[in-house]
Design a protein around this motif. Structure first.
Motif, PDB file in Angstrom:
ATOM      1  N   UNK A   1     -22.820  -8.943  14.442  1.00  0.00           N
ATOM      2  CA  UNK A   1     -22.155  -7.705  14.044  1.00  0.00           C
ATOM      3  C   UNK A   1     -20.947  -7.916  13.148  1.00  0.00           C
ATOM      4  N   UNK A   2     -20.413  -6.800  12.646  1.00  0.00           N
ATOM      5  CA  UNK A   2     -19.217  -6.868  11.818  1.00  0.00           C
ATOM      6  C   UNK A   2     -18.024  -7.247  12.690  1.00  0.00           C
ATOM      7  N   UNK A   3     -17.063  -7.978  12.149  1.00  0.00           N
ATOM      8  CA  UNK A   3     -15.921  -8.433  12.949  1.00  0.00           C
ATOM      9  C   UNK A   3     -15.080  -7.258  13.434  1.00  0.00           C
ATOM     10  N   UNK A   4     -14.672  -7.326  14.679  1.00  0.00           N
ATOM     11  CA  UNK A   4     -13.794  -6.314  15.248  1.00  0.00           C
ATOM     12  C   UNK A   4     -12.373  -6.565  14.775  1.00  0.00           C
ATOM     13  N   UNK A   5     -11.689  -5.511  14.337  1.00  0.00           N
ATOM     14  CA  UNK A   5     -10.302  -5.646  13.912  1.00  0.00           C
ATOM     15  C   UNK A   5      -9.542  -4.371  14.248  1.00  0.00           C
ATOM     16  N   UNK A   6      -8.265  -4.351  13.899  1.00  0.00           N
ATOM     17  CA  UNK A   6      -7.420  -3.213  14.263  1.00  0.00           C
ATOM     18  C   UNK A   6      -7.865  -1.927  13.578  1.00  0.00           C
ATOM     19  N   UNK A   7      -8.346  -2.036  12.362  1.00  0.00           N
ATOM     20  CA  UNK A   7      -8.802  -0.843  11.644  1.00  0.00           C
ATOM     21  C   UNK A   7     -10.004  -0.219  12.347  1.00  0.00           C
ATOM     22  N   UNK A   8     -10.925  -1.048  12.825  1.00  0.00           N
ATOM     23  CA  UNK A   8     -12.080  -0.520  13.545  1.00  0.00           C
ATOM     24  C   UNK A   8     -11.655   0.037  14.897  1.00  0.00           C
ATOM     25  N   UNK A   9     -10.692  -0.615  15.546  1.00  0.00           N
ATOM     26  CA  UNK A   9     -10.170  -0.089  16.814  1.00  0.00           C
ATOM     27  C   UNK A   9      -9.594   1.306  16.606  1.00  0.00           C
ATOM     28  N   UNK A  10      -8.839   1.492  15.523  1.00  0.00           N
ATOM     29  CA  UNK A  10      -8.263   2.798  15.218  1.00  0.00           C
ATOM     30  C   UNK A  10      -9.359   3.831  14.967  1.00  0.00           C
ATOM     31  N   UNK A  11     -10.379   3.445  14.220  1.00  0.00           N
ATOM     32  CA  UNK A  11     -11.495   4.353  13.928  1.00  0.00           C
ATOM     33  C   UNK A  11     -12.212   4.776  15.199  1.00  0.00           C
ATOM     34  N   UNK A  12     -12.502   3.818  16.071  1.00  0.00           N
ATOM     35  CA  UNK A  12     -13.232   4.124  17.298  1.00  0.00           C
ATOM     36  C   UNK A  12     -12.380   4.906  18.291  1.00  0.00           C
ATOM     37  N   UNK A  13     -11.056   4.764  18.218  1.00  0.00           N
ATOM     38  CA  UNK A  13     -10.183   5.502  19.132  1.00  0.00           C
ATOM     39  C   UNK A  13     -10.229   7.004  18.872  1.00  0.00           C
ATOM     40  N   UNK A  14     -10.756   7.401  17.725  1.00  0.00           N
ATOM     41  CA  UNK A  14     -10.852   8.812  17.381  1.00  0.00           C
ATOM     42  C   UNK A  14     -12.197   9.418  17.776  1.00  0.00           C
ATOM     43  N   UNK A  15     -13.092   8.602  18.331  1.00  0.00           N
ATOM     44  CA  UNK A  15     -14.404   9.097  18.769  1.00  0.00           C
ATOM     45  C   UNK A  15     -14.281   9.756  20.136  1.00  0.00           C
ATOM     46  N   UNK A  16     -15.165  10.691  20.413  1.00  0.00           N
ATOM     47  CA  UNK A  16     -15.164  11.357  21.714  1.00  0.00           C
ATOM     48  C   UNK A  16     -16.019  10.603  22.737  1.00  0.00           C
ATOM     49  N   UNK A  17     -16.999   9.848  22.248  1.00  0.00           N
ATOM     50  CA  UNK A  17     -17.909   9.181  23.176  1.00  0.00           C
ATOM     51  C   UNK A  17     -18.353   7.846  22.594  1.00  0.00           C
ATOM     52  N   UNK A  18     -18.204   6.792  23.395  1.00  0.00           N
ATOM     53  CA  UNK A  18     -18.670   5.460  23.026  1.00  0.00           C
ATOM     54  C   UNK A  18     -19.641   4.967  24.085  1.00  0.00           C
ATOM     55  N   UNK A  19     -20.666   4.264  23.639  1.00  0.00           N
ATOM     56  CA  UNK A  19     -21.579   3.574  24.548  1.00  0.00           C
ATOM     57  C   UNK A  19     -21.631   2.113  24.126  1.00  0.00           C
ATOM     58  N   UNK A  20     -21.294   1.221  25.048  1.00  0.00           N
ATOM     59  CA  UNK A  20     -21.390  -0.218  24.788  1.00  0.00           C
ATOM     60  C   UNK A  20     -22.674  -0.749  25.419  1.00  0.00           C
ATOM     61  N   UNK A  21     -23.515  -1.402  24.628  1.00  0.00           N
ATOM     62  CA  UNK A  21     -24.695  -2.082  25.158  1.00  0.00           C
ATOM     63  C   UNK A  21     -24.355  -3.563  25.291  1.00  0.00           C
ATOM     64  N   UNK A  22     -24.333  -4.034  26.518  1.00  0.00           N
ATOM     65  CA  UNK A  22     -23.932  -5.414  26.797  1.00  0.00           C
ATOM     66  C   UNK A  22     -25.157  -6.221  27.206  1.00  0.00           C
ATOM     67  N   UNK A  23     -25.580  -7.105  26.358  1.00  0.00           N
ATOM     68  CA  UNK A  23     -26.777  -7.882  26.625  1.00  0.00           C
ATOM     69  C   UNK A  23     -26.491  -9.195  27.315  1.00  0.00           C
ATOM     70  N   UNK A  24     -27.540  -9.860  27.696  1.00  0.00           N
ATOM     71  CA  UNK A  24     -27.495 -11.207  28.242  1.00  0.00           C
ATOM     72  C   UNK A  24     -28.721 -11.945  27.710  1.00  0.00           C
ATOM     73  N   UNK A  25     -28.873 -13.180  28.146  1.00  0.00           N
ATOM     74  CA  UNK A  25     -30.019 -13.974  27.736  1.00  0.00           C
ATOM     75  C   UNK A  25     -29.940 -14.324  26.245  1.00  0.00           C
ATOM     76  N   UNK A  26     -31.093 -14.594  25.627  1.00  0.00           N
ATOM     77  CA  UNK A  26     -31.106 -15.126  24.267  1.00  0.00           C
ATOM     78  C   UNK A  26     -30.859 -14.060  23.202  1.00  0.00           C
ATOM     79  N   UNK A  27     -31.210 -12.816  23.500  1.00  0.00           N
ATOM     80  CA  UNK A  27     -31.007 -11.782  22.489  1.00  0.00           C
ATOM     81  C   UNK A  27     -31.642 -10.472  22.897  1.00  0.00           C
ATOM     82  N   UNK A  28     -31.746  -9.560  21.935  1.00  0.00           N
ATOM     83  CA  UNK A  28     -32.290  -8.233  22.167  1.00  0.00           C
ATOM     84  C   UNK A  28     -33.641  -8.071  21.469  1.00  0.00           C
TER      85      UNK A  28
END
Length: 244
Positions: free
Chosen positions: A89-116
């Protein structure tokens, strides 16, 4: 803001969500969180969520059905940001944190194993994000890191809403040095300008220190920062002092 975490280990989130800023945000009603164990949505009697990859290869790959079914169980809209924690994925940084802080709903998909299974990536996800150029066992720790960085930027979460404005990266530079009592410690004194009471001089000093700190520790950040003529003079003066 509402945040849902799709994970095989929901108990991992107890620590960060039940303490400090995260707990305060939930107590204030600013943040609502929910963990979903997508193993509960597996379509087989053994609740298997992974399988061998087609074409061969090392490790196991997350099957699409449990994750798709879990997403259907989560109330979401077209505006929901569905984040796949992934080293591609694209690198997480402060600008993206600011952008996402303005969203009403976030869903994090957290994987395990070798991949998706690739269909998770192409059909469900709006954002693929990485917190660095290294590989972790799963997506839970990156999701927690991002949550902390995002939630503290939501209005009403921090006691002093202005307190994050001087943080490193907030304006593209590293933070200036901070001092507190005692005035002198082990032969090292607080800079006189901070004791002067002259706020204009203090702000100028802090800006100079931010520029110098960034040049010394993270010069790559200055490639994107709009240096003024005065900023360039400050850095040139500092470089000359180093040569003396």
């Amino acid at each position: 803001m509402k945040i849902d975490y799709l994970t095989l280990f929901p108990e991992m989130f107890d620590g960060i969500l039940n303490h400090s800023i995260m707990k305060r945000a939930q107590d204030k009603g600013v943040l609502q969180t929910n963990t979903v164990n997508f193993r509960d949505f597996a379509e087989n009697k053994h609740n298997q969520v992974d399988d061998y990859p087609y074409g061969g290869g090392q490790g196991m790959v997350l099957k699409p059905e449990p994750v798709f079914n879990a997403m259907q169980a989560v109330e979401h809209t077209e505006a929901t940001r569905v984040i796949l924690m992934c080293p591609q994925g694209k690198p997480f940084n402060q600008a993206l944190a600011q952008e996402l802080s303005e969203a009403e709903h976030l869903v994090f998909i957290c994987g395990h194993y070798e991949g998706y299974d690739e269909r998770i990536r192409t059909q469900l996800v709006t954002d693929e994000v990485s917190i660095g150029d290294y590989v972790l066992t799963g997506g839970e720790l990156p999701a927690m890191t991002m949550t902390d960085a995002i939630v503290r930027l939501i209005p009403g979460v921090l006691g002093n809403q202005q307190s994050h404005e001087d943080d490193s990266f907030q304006d593209g530079l590293l933070e200036f040095p901070q001092y507190t009592r005692p005035r002198s410690y082990l032969g090292h004194d607080v800079p006189d300008v901070l004791l002067s009471g002259n706020h204009a001089h203090i702000e100028q000093w802090r800006h100079e220190q931010k520029l110098i700190n960034t040049w010394v520790k993270r010069p790559d950040l200055l490639e994107q920062y709009p240096l003024t003529t005065e900023d360039q003079k400050i850095l040139e003066t500092y470089k000359k002092q180093l040569k003396k």
